[in-house]
Design a protein around this motif. Structure first.
Motif, PDB file in Angstrom:
ATOM      1  N   PRO A 220      40.492  28.103  40.203  1.00  0.00           N
ATOM      2  CA  PRO A 220      39.703  28.292  41.404  1.00  0.00           C
ATOM      3  C   PRO A 220      40.358  27.649  42.616  1.00  0.00           C
ATOM      4  O   PRO A 220      40.820  26.511  42.545  1.00  0.00           O
ATOM      5  CB  PRO A 220      38.378  27.605  41.060  1.00  0.00           C
ATOM      6  CG  PRO A 220      38.765  26.516  40.106  1.00  0.00           C
ATOM      7  CD  PRO A 220      39.904  27.069  39.307  1.00  0.00           C
ATOM      8  N   VAL A 221      40.363  28.390  43.695  1.00  0.00           N
ATOM      9  CA  VAL A 221      40.889  27.911  44.973  1.00  0.00           C
ATOM     10  C   VAL A 221      39.981  28.425  46.083  1.00  0.00           C
ATOM     11  O   VAL A 221      39.653  29.618  46.107  1.00  0.00           O
ATOM     12  CB  VAL A 221      42.329  28.415  45.232  1.00  0.00           C
ATOM     13  CG1 VAL A 221      42.771  28.100  46.653  1.00  0.00           C
ATOM     14  CG2 VAL A 221      43.314  27.816  44.240  1.00  0.00           C
ATOM     15  N   VAL A 222      39.572  27.540  46.984  1.00  0.00           N
ATOM     16  CA  VAL A 222      38.939  27.955  48.238  1.00  0.00           C
ATOM     17  C   VAL A 222      39.987  27.794  49.325  1.00  0.00           C
ATOM     18  O   VAL A 222      40.567  26.717  49.483  1.00  0.00           O
ATOM     19  CB  VAL A 222      37.698  27.108  48.581  1.00  0.00           C
ATOM     20  CG1 VAL A 222      37.102  27.565  49.911  1.00  0.00           C
ATOM     21  CG2 VAL A 222      36.643  27.202  47.487  1.00  0.00           C
ATOM     22  N   VAL A 223      40.242  28.861  50.069  1.00  0.00           N
ATOM     23  CA  VAL A 223      41.295  28.829  51.078  1.00  0.00           C
ATOM     24  C   VAL A 223      40.860  29.689  52.256  1.00  0.00           C
ATOM     25  O   VAL A 223      40.066  30.632  52.103  1.00  0.00           O
ATOM     26  CB  VAL A 223      42.633  29.332  50.472  1.00  0.00           C
ATOM     27  CG1 VAL A 223      42.536  30.789  50.062  1.00  0.00           C
ATOM     28  CG2 VAL A 223      43.801  29.103  51.423  1.00  0.00           C
ATOM     29  N   GLY A 224      41.365  29.374  53.437  1.00  0.00           N
ATOM     30  CA  GLY A 224      41.060  30.178  54.607  1.00  0.00           C
ATOM     31  C   GLY A 224      41.535  31.611  54.431  1.00  0.00           C
ATOM     32  O   GLY A 224      42.604  31.857  53.880  1.00  0.00           O
ATOM     33  N   ARG A 225      40.723  32.546  54.898  1.00  0.00           N
ATOM     34  CA  ARG A 225      41.065  33.971  54.767  1.00  0.00           C
ATOM     35  C   ARG A 225      42.414  34.280  55.415  1.00  0.00           C
ATOM     36  O   ARG A 225      43.252  34.984  54.827  1.00  0.00           O
ATOM     37  CB  ARG A 225      39.957  34.797  55.417  1.00  0.00           C
ATOM     38  CG  ARG A 225      40.174  36.318  55.412  1.00  0.00           C
ATOM     39  CD  ARG A 225      39.166  36.989  56.331  1.00  0.00           C
ATOM     40  NE  ARG A 225      39.306  36.488  57.698  1.00  0.00           N
ATOM     41  CZ  ARG A 225      38.301  36.407  58.567  1.00  0.00           C
ATOM     42  NH1 ARG A 225      37.084  36.785  58.225  1.00  0.00           N
ATOM     43  NH2 ARG A 225      38.524  35.950  59.796  1.00  0.00           N
ATOM     44  N   ASP A 226      42.635  33.774  56.617  1.00  0.00           N
ATOM     45  CA  ASP A 226      43.890  34.065  57.308  1.00  0.00           C
ATOM     46  C   ASP A 226      45.085  33.436  56.594  1.00  0.00           C
ATOM     47  O   ASP A 226      46.171  34.021  56.548  1.00  0.00           O
ATOM     48  CB  ASP A 226      43.815  33.574  58.748  1.00  0.00           C
ATOM     49  CG  ASP A 226      42.802  34.358  59.584  1.00  0.00           C
ATOM     50  OD1 ASP A 226      42.432  35.471  59.162  1.00  0.00           O
ATOM     51  OD2 ASP A 226      42.382  33.853  60.636  1.00  0.00           O
ATOM     52  N   SER A 227      44.879  32.258  56.029  1.00  0.00           N
ATOM     53  CA  SER A 227      45.951  31.626  55.257  1.00  0.00           C
ATOM     54  C   SER A 227      46.290  32.456  54.029  1.00  0.00           C
ATOM     55  O   SER A 227      47.469  32.659  53.691  1.00  0.00           O
ATOM     56  CB  SER A 227      45.546  30.211  54.837  1.00  0.00           C
ATOM     57  OG  SER A 227      45.450  29.349  55.948  1.00  0.00           O
ATOM     58  N   LEU A 228      45.258  32.962  53.342  1.00  0.00           N
ATOM     59  CA  LEU A 228      45.486  33.748  52.133  1.00  0.00           C
ATOM     60  C   LEU A 228      46.192  35.063  52.458  1.00  0.00           C
ATOM     61  O   LEU A 228      47.000  35.549  51.660  1.00  0.00           O
ATOM     62  CB  LEU A 228      44.176  34.010  51.405  1.00  0.00           C
ATOM     63  CG  LEU A 228      44.285  34.694  50.040  1.00  0.00           C
ATOM     64  CD1 LEU A 228      45.174  33.891  49.103  1.00  0.00           C
ATOM     65  CD2 LEU A 228      42.906  34.898  49.416  1.00  0.00           C
ATOM     66  N   LYS A 229      45.914  35.628  53.633  1.00  0.00           N
ATOM     67  CA  LYS A 229      46.616  36.851  54.020  1.00  0.00           C
ATOM     68  C   LYS A 229      48.118  36.614  54.140  1.00  0.00           C
ATOM     69  O   LYS A 229      48.918  37.520  53.891  1.00  0.00           O
ATOM     70  CB  LYS A 229      46.050  37.380  55.341  1.00  0.00           C
ATOM     71  CG  LYS A 229      44.691  38.052  55.203  1.00  0.00           C
ATOM     72  CD  LYS A 229      44.225  38.643  56.528  1.00  0.00           C
ATOM     73  CE  LYS A 229      42.903  39.395  56.348  1.00  0.00           C
ATOM     74  NZ  LYS A 229      42.439  40.011  57.616  1.00  0.00           N
ATOM     75  N   LYS A 230      48.493  35.407  54.514  1.00  0.00           N
ATOM     76  CA  LYS A 230      49.918  35.070  54.592  1.00  0.00           C
ATOM     77  C   LYS A 230      50.479  34.730  53.211  1.00  0.00           C
ATOM     78  O   LYS A 230      51.623  35.058  52.892  1.00  0.00           O
ATOM     79  CB  LYS A 230      50.112  33.885  55.539  1.00  0.00           C
ATOM     80  CG  LYS A 230      49.730  34.163  56.984  1.00  0.00           C
ATOM     81  CD  LYS A 230      49.862  32.911  57.835  1.00  0.00           C
ATOM     82  CE  LYS A 230      49.435  33.156  59.266  1.00  0.00           C
ATOM     83  NZ  LYS A 230      49.501  31.912  60.087  1.00  0.00           N
ATOM     84  N   ILE A 231      49.677  34.053  52.407  1.00  0.00           N
ATOM     85  CA  ILE A 231      50.138  33.610  51.092  1.00  0.00           C
ATOM     86  C   ILE A 231      50.301  34.776  50.119  1.00  0.00           C
ATOM     87  O   ILE A 231      51.272  34.830  49.342  1.00  0.00           O
ATOM     88  CB  ILE A 231      49.160  32.573  50.499  1.00  0.00           C
ATOM     89  CG1 ILE A 231      49.188  31.276  51.315  1.00  0.00           C
ATOM     90  CG2 ILE A 231      49.477  32.283  49.028  1.00  0.00           C
ATOM     91  CD1 ILE A 231      48.078  30.300  50.938  1.00  0.00           C
ATOM     92  N   ALA A 232      49.362  35.718  50.146  1.00  0.00           N
ATOM     93  CA  ALA A 232      49.277  36.738  49.088  1.00  0.00           C
ATOM     94  C   ALA A 232      50.551  37.553  48.892  1.00  0.00           C
ATOM     95  O   ALA A 232      50.999  37.721  47.749  1.00  0.00           O
ATOM     96  CB  ALA A 232      48.075  37.655  49.346  1.00  0.00           C
ATOM     97  N   PRO A 233      51.178  38.116  49.942  1.00  0.00           N
ATOM     98  CA  PRO A 233      52.405  38.888  49.691  1.00  0.00           C
ATOM     99  C   PRO A 233      53.551  38.041  49.161  1.00  0.00           C
ATOM    100  O   PRO A 233      54.371  38.510  48.370  1.00  0.00           O
ATOM    101  CB  PRO A 233      52.735  39.493  51.064  1.00  0.00           C
ATOM    102  CG  PRO A 233      51.973  38.705  52.054  1.00  0.00           C
ATOM    103  CD  PRO A 233      50.760  38.179  51.355  1.00  0.00           C
ATOM    104  N   VAL A 234      53.605  36.776  49.580  1.00  0.00           N
ATOM    105  CA  VAL A 234      54.638  35.876  49.067  1.00  0.00           C
ATOM    106  C   VAL A 234      54.359  35.570  47.599  1.00  0.00           C
ATOM    107  O   VAL A 234      55.278  35.576  46.755  1.00  0.00           O
ATOM    108  CB  VAL A 234      54.684  34.579  49.903  1.00  0.00           C
ATOM    109  CG1 VAL A 234      55.811  33.678  49.410  1.00  0.00           C
ATOM    110  CG2 VAL A 234      54.860  34.897  51.377  1.00  0.00           C
ATOM    111  N   TRP A 235      53.114  35.305  47.281  1.00  0.00           N
ATOM    112  CA  TRP A 235      52.683  35.083  45.895  1.00  0.00           C
ATOM    113  C   TRP A 235      53.076  36.265  45.016  1.00  0.00           C
ATOM    114  O   TRP A 235      53.604  36.088  43.910  1.00  0.00           O
ATOM    115  CB  TRP A 235      51.173  34.858  45.920  1.00  0.00           C
ATOM    116  CG  TRP A 235      50.440  34.811  44.625  1.00  0.00           C
ATOM    117  CD1 TRP A 235      50.900  34.399  43.410  1.00  0.00           C
ATOM    118  CD2 TRP A 235      49.070  35.173  44.418  1.00  0.00           C
ATOM    119  NE1 TRP A 235      49.907  34.484  42.455  1.00  0.00           N
ATOM    120  CE2 TRP A 235      48.776  34.946  43.060  1.00  0.00           C
ATOM    121  CE3 TRP A 235      48.063  35.648  45.263  1.00  0.00           C
ATOM    122  CZ2 TRP A 235      47.508  35.207  42.522  1.00  0.00           C
ATOM    123  CZ3 TRP A 235      46.803  35.897  44.727  1.00  0.00           C
ATOM    124  CH2 TRP A 235      46.538  35.677  43.377  1.00  0.00           C
TER     125      TRP A 235
END
Length: 360
Positions: A220-235
């Protein structure tokens, strides 16, 4: 510009293109099924940054609520589906409870087509990876599914809780993130220092010390939506690159995608509050106490005197893998006396969540 920053920029720029054009899969590698035992870890204590105390003072006022959207990825298998139904049942029970900052909910279904539970569980349809690209490691569909959801869905909340089908929520969850940091559960078996030589392929030295990679997965992770938009393609792309590399694949096995998320978060400069009370994992964690989630990834085996027989099938047992083709029955037998509270709670909540006609 250092090679680390160049690597990072390349990952972001070509995130979706890599999926379609740049990955060539030549072999199918089966997903490893062995699970780590906490006693076998070289880390004796999980590294935890305690949650600041003032967080609790802000939950009372509705005007100050920072709602998060809960999202979990799933296939359309029977195995995933019954877990999703249990998970969503308990989400609804606690969504509007005291101190809750739980907003909307989405099951990100990466089968590419609707199933018959679309009306029961709010669902976004994501496309799976092209055939063969997951190399038998279906979890690689998770970051790709999140990329699609974040690009196409209208997400009202400013924060995301990434959850999994085998999570049972046991109390209302507040937004545990703070000051631009995510909030994540620290896993004892995610050990960046131990695997520094491998991780430097994806997190070069000019990106900072290896300790910038938190000992977390994506859930489980709670993260800012905008941060996750940046993280997801790199992930997504780090996951694919790790799976293609034999050394990395051998080192990380079934937790490879978890390491990939931790690396992607670090590459984007998103640190995390390591919140050990986020969840428990029976049978190793024995008390529910003030935790928010039960994660039933491990099998629970006991003799009839209530003694754990892990590694040996018990006289009483519950293992989610026993129900890969049919859902559990409505009334699972309760564990014998002496079994820890966490296991009793897991079975009791599972039983309460099933209705008589809930068989897929």
């Amino acid at each position: 510009m250092g090679c680390g920053h160049l690597f990072y920029s390349t990952l972001v720029t070509f995130s979706v293109a890599l999926i379609t054009y740049n990955i060539i899969i030549s072999a199918n590698a089966p997903l490893k099924q062995d699970f780590p035992n906490p006693s076998s870890s070289s880390i004796s204590v999980d590294p935890v940054i305690e949650m600041p105390l003032e967080r609790s003072r802000r939950h009372g006022a509705a005007a100050n609520k920072r709602l998060f959207h809960t999202a979990m990825t799933a296939s359309d298998s029977v195995y995933n589906t019954w877990q999703c139904r249990v998970m969503y049942y308990w989400f609804k029970k606690f969504q509007n409870g005291p101190n809750s900052e739980m907003g909307g909910f989405t099951r990100i279904l990466h089968s590419g087509k609707p199933d018959k539970y679309m009306d029961e569980i709010p669902t976004f349809i994501a496309q799976p990876l092209p055939a063969g690209m997951d190399q038998g490691y279906i979890v690689l569909n998770r970051p790709w599914a999140f990329v699609q959801w974040l690009e196409k869905a209208d997400i009202k909340e400013e924060y995301i809780l990434m959850a999994e089908p085998d999570h049972i929520i046991v109390k209302p969850i507040p937004n545990l993130s703070k000051d631009g940091l995510g909030a994540a559960f620290p896993f004892f078996y995610i050990e960046p220092k131990k695997y520094e030589s491998v991780l430097r392929k994806y997190f070069p030295k000019d990106m900072g010390p290896i300790t910038n990679i938190d000992p977390i997965g994506n859930s489980p992770v709670v993260v800012g939506r905008d941060s996750l938009k940046k993280i997801a393609p790199v992930w997504m792309n780090v996951s694919l690159a790790m799976k293609k590399d034999p050394e990395t694949d051998k080192a990380f096995g079934w937790v490879l995608e978890m390491y990939a998320y931790a690396v992607a978060s670090a590459l984007n400069g998103v640190g995390n509050i390591l919140y050990k009370d986020f969840m428990i994992q029976p049978p190793w964690d024995t008390e529910v106490s003030n935790k928010f989630i039960i994660h039933y990834t491990y099998g629970c085996d006991y003799d009839m005197k209530g003694h754990l027989t892990y590694g040996k099938i018990g006289e009483w047992r519950f293992d989610k893998r026993s129900y890969d083709s049919v859902p559990p029955p409505r009334n699972l037998p309760l564990p014998p006396p002496g079994v820890p509270e966490s296991v009793v709670c897991l079975i009791s909540l599972s039983n309460l969540s099933f209705l008589p006609k809930s068989v897929p």
